[in-house]
Design an enzyme around this catalytic site. Structure first.
Site, PDB file in Angstrom:
ATOM      1  N   ASN A 177      50.035  32.027  35.469  1.00 18.82           N
ATOM      2  CA  ASN A 177      49.443  30.697  35.547  1.00 18.82           C
ATOM      3  C   ASN A 177      48.875  30.496  36.945  1.00 18.82           C
ATOM      4  O   ASN A 177      49.579  30.098  37.871  1.00 18.82           O
ATOM      5  CB  ASN A 177      50.493  29.640  35.230  1.00 18.82           C
ATOM      6  CG  ASN A 177      50.942  29.689  33.784  1.00 18.82           C
ATOM      7  OD1 ASN A 177      50.235  29.201  32.895  1.00 18.82           O
ATOM      8  ND2 ASN A 177      52.093  30.290  33.536  1.00 18.82           N
ATOM      9  N   GLU A 178      47.600  30.791  37.085  1.00 17.57           N
ATOM     10  CA  GLU A 178      46.935  30.756  38.379  1.00 17.57           C
ATOM     11  C   GLU A 178      46.614  29.317  38.788  1.00 17.57           C
ATOM     12  O   GLU A 178      46.741  28.384  37.980  1.00 17.57           O
ATOM     13  CB  GLU A 178      45.646  31.590  38.320  1.00 17.57           C
ATOM     14  CG  GLU A 178      45.855  33.070  38.019  1.00 17.57           C
ATOM     15  CD  GLU A 178      46.408  33.856  39.218  1.00 17.57           C
ATOM     16  OE1 GLU A 178      46.923  33.228  40.168  1.00 17.57           O
ATOM     17  OE2 GLU A 178      46.325  35.098  39.194  1.00 17.57           O
ATOM     18  N   PRO A 179      46.220  29.104  40.060  1.00 18.28           N
ATOM     19  CA  PRO A 179      45.856  27.758  40.509  1.00 18.28           C
ATOM     20  C   PRO A 179      44.869  27.079  39.561  1.00 18.28           C
ATOM     21  O   PRO A 179      43.906  27.698  39.100  1.00 18.28           O
ATOM     22  CB  PRO A 179      45.223  28.013  41.885  1.00 18.28           C
ATOM     23  CG  PRO A 179      45.938  29.230  42.380  1.00 18.28           C
ATOM     24  CD  PRO A 179      46.144  30.082  41.159  1.00 18.28           C
ATOM     25  N   THR A 196      45.653  37.761  43.391  1.00 15.54           N
ATOM     26  CA  THR A 196      46.588  38.399  42.463  1.00 15.54           C
ATOM     27  C   THR A 196      46.151  39.830  42.179  1.00 15.54           C
ATOM     28  O   THR A 196      46.978  40.754  42.142  1.00 15.54           O
ATOM     29  CB  THR A 196      46.655  37.601  41.151  1.00 15.54           C
ATOM     30  OG1 THR A 196      47.108  36.277  41.439  1.00 15.54           O
ATOM     31  CG2 THR A 196      47.598  38.255  40.158  1.00 15.54           C
TER      32      THR A 196
END
Length: 660
Positions: A177-179, A196
């Site tokens: 769950n990235e920014p 990442t």
């Protein structure tokens, strides 16, 4: 629930922590526990999971575990495997759901999370394969949504997650769950953040081979787990951990959503916790117990914070920045300032092996014996010249009996293209000399097909890559004046897996290190003190030295009765100024000589495989780091130098903790 209080751990240093303060954690929005040793923290987590499994089994219920990948949970899985093998921990009633998987990566790929979980856990316990759930990365795009919704349904049908194990990425992602991820997000396909992918580049032999997308559980999916434990180790995680724990909840740092969970614990080691206020600037949080170490850290911080040399700090500076109690203890700013200035001045020396025929009471190293036996341990074949090339050369120039020991072959850091070039050269040379080429032809074919392989390098390919690193190391050591007889290649077995994930430290690794120490009987040992990653090569190599010294202290103390251990750091990080105990200044000519020594490591120039997000070459990083250390010393009011290499002494005999 884990009992993870740092004060309950026998080997934890609490010198930076408050005594008697009730609001030490008042800036922290989650329950945090800090361990000195990440291995002990991992074992504690594994035992909580095991207790949960047993409790559920006693009730005749399934135990539903959410599992993570990456380096952080590896020791957790290793302990669970041990508990299964040695204590009969039963996985037959366990149902697992993994957080994520790279998209368009076949399950057979050694970089897939399916492969990771089977290698580290599932292949070694009696979990029912039908109870293992990992997102399927290699499915058509049009089927991804249905697959994700089915994954959510399977978690619900299993009764929800009893326990969710998490790591955290430097973007603040949990799972993938990235920014920008929403707090109500479910399992879905996402695009990976560049940082990442940079962090994963080493496993994929370059960022161009890292997938750009992944399937991940959503924030809401994770948050519905009844218990969550998040793990973070090493200095690289310190900044994002501070933001996650102390700053406000935001989609830009998805891990901050965990602040709302009623049953979450964050487990940290000393380096990952370093930026939390209670450790970084405890005098701004509440009353402190002022040790010498904390005084040194605080005064250096104050000098930099108010942008004044130490000798110009005033009573107002101390009072306005939470240090009035320190001032009251010592009576005046003048006394504090001159005392700290002298301490820092005494760390600087141009004689890293000790200066003969002088008073050494205020010097970092002893004067006697004038000619010391020295072992410089280098985890990889280039750490010696990158991290302490100037000091290395000076020890040789000043007549000490210097030995360099390259602890690993470094073969996985050689690209296939470089290995192919050398293999083709050897074949062509053999053709001209009339030797056979059948095996070389096979190796060349393997290297040409390497982009599509899912298995580690063959032994022959690793040998070629290791010989490339060995030749470079010899050339660099010769350049600083070392004789070939004092160059040692230890080829520690833990490293030789052909993969980025290494074996655990073993008896043979320790024996190899110990035998060299016994042979040389050094007065000085220099070793890489990168304690950030418990699974990194530097950490394992340092542990081997610690273990060897411990054995010798117990069994053959005469071999190390005069040994001092000095730690240097690598190309990514330097010791904080307040921790430096020996600072070796370099002249412009010495900086240039160090650069030329690094240049011999050609396979690590122009895009090394494991250089992280910093795309500068290693010689550029090293020079900038050494110049920055010199600049900081000058900013504190000390002499201006071109560059400084820094070291910290480690007292291994009693507590294996810093001398200071």
């Amino acid at each position: 629930m884990l009992d993870l209080s740092i004060h309950d751990q026998p080997n934890v240093d609490i010198s930076y922590r408050h005594v008697g303060s009730t609001d030490v954690t008042r800036y922290e929005k989650m329950h945090v526990e800090v361990f000195r040793d990440s291995a002990k923290a991992s074992i504690a987590v594994a035992h909580e999971i095991a207790d949960l499994m047993r409790s559920k089994a006693d009730k005749g219920e399934s135990c539903v575990l959410g599992l993570a990948t990456g380096s952080s949970p590896i020791r957790v899985y290793a302990e669970l495997v041990r508990l299964h093998r040695e204590e009969g921990l039963d996985f037959s009633h366990v149902i697992t759901f993994n957080l994520d998987e790279y998209y368009e990566l076949p399950r057979g790929s050694r970089n897939s999370y399916w492969y990771f979980m089977h290698e580290h856990l599932f292949n070694h316990v009696n979990v029912d394969p039908r109870n293992i759930h990992i997102p399927e990365g290699n499915i058509p795009l049009e089927k991804v949504y249905d697959h994700c919704m089915q994954y959510e349904a399977m978690i619900r049908e299993a009764g929800g997650l009893d326990f969710q194990l998490l790591g955290i990425g430097r973007t603040g992602h949990v799972g993938f769950n990235e920014p920008g991820s929403h707090s109500r997000s479910l399992t879905r396909l996402i695009t990976l953040d560049h940082l990442t992918r940079v962090d994963a580049a080493g496993d994929f032999q370059g960022i161009s081979n890292v997938p750009t997308r992944a399937i991940t559980m959503g924030i809401q999916t994770i948050s519905q787990a009844r218990r969550i434990v998040l793990l973070a180790w090493g200095h690289k995680k310190a900044e994002i951990i501070q933001k996650t724990i102390e700053e406000e909840r935001t989609s830009e740092i998805p891990a901050t959503y965990l602040q709302d969970h009623p049953n979450v614990t964050v487990l940290l080691d000393e380096e990952s916790s370093a930026d939390l206020r209670r450790f970084n600037t405890p005098w701004l949080v509440g009353p402190c117990e002022w040790t010498d170490t904390l005084e040194r850290k605080a005064i250096i911080w104050l000098s930099r914070h108010v942008d004044k040399p130490i000798l110009k700090l005033t009573e107002r500076d101390y009072n306005s920045n939470g240090m009035s109690d320190l001032l009251a203890l010592h009576g005046s700013a003048y006394d504090l300032n001159i005392r700290m200035f002298n301490k820092l001045q005494h760390t600087i020396t141009g004689w890293p092996g000790g200066k003969p025929n002088v008073d050494d009471s205020q010097r970092p190293e002893r004067r006697d014996p004038a000619r010391k036996r020295v072992i410089l341990f280098s985890p990889h074949p280039d750490d010696d010249v990158i991290s302490m090339g100037g000091t290395f050369a000076r020890l040789v120039e000043q007549g000490h009996d210097v030995h360099v020991a390259y602890q690993t072959s470094g073969n996985i850091a050689v690209s296939d293209a470089d290995a192919l070039r050398f293999a083709e050269f050897a074949r062509d040379l053999n053709q001209n000399l009339g030797s056979g080429n059948a095996r070389l032809d096979f190796i060349i074919q393997e290297l040409n097909d390497s982009r599509n392989k899912s298995q580690p390098d063959s032994k022959e390919v690793r040998t070629i890559k290791g010989l490339i690193r060995r030749g470079e190391a010899i050339a660099g050591a010769r350049f600083v004046g070392l004789q070939d007889a004092n160059i040692h290649f230890l080829d520690m077995p833990f490293y030789e897996t052909g993969k980025s994930i290494k074996d655990d430290l073993g008896p043979d690794d320790i024996r190899i290190v110990r035998e060299l120490i016994e042979k040389v009987e050094p007065h000085q040992i220099f070793a890489a003190g990168d304690l950030a990653d418990p699974h990194g090569t530097h950490k394992v190599c340092l542990d081997a030295i610690f273990r060897a010294l411990e054995q010798l202290e117990e069994e053959q103390p005469a071999a190390i009765k005069d040994t001092w251990l000095w730690l240097y750091r690598g190309a990514w990080q330097e010791w904080p100024i307040h921790e430096i105990e020996m600072a070796v200044p370099l002249s412009p000519a010495q900086v240039e000589a160090k650069r030329n020594a690094i240049f011999f490591h050609q396979s690590q120039k122009d895009g090394a495989m494991f250089q992280g997000e910093d795309h500068r070459e290693f010689w550029q990083r090293a020079e900038q780091r050494n110049r920055e250390t010199a600049r900081l010393y000058n900013q504190l009011g000390l002499t201006e130098y071109e560059a400084i290499e820094a070291f910290r002494r480690w007292e291994f005999r009693r507590t294996a903790e810093p001398v200071s």
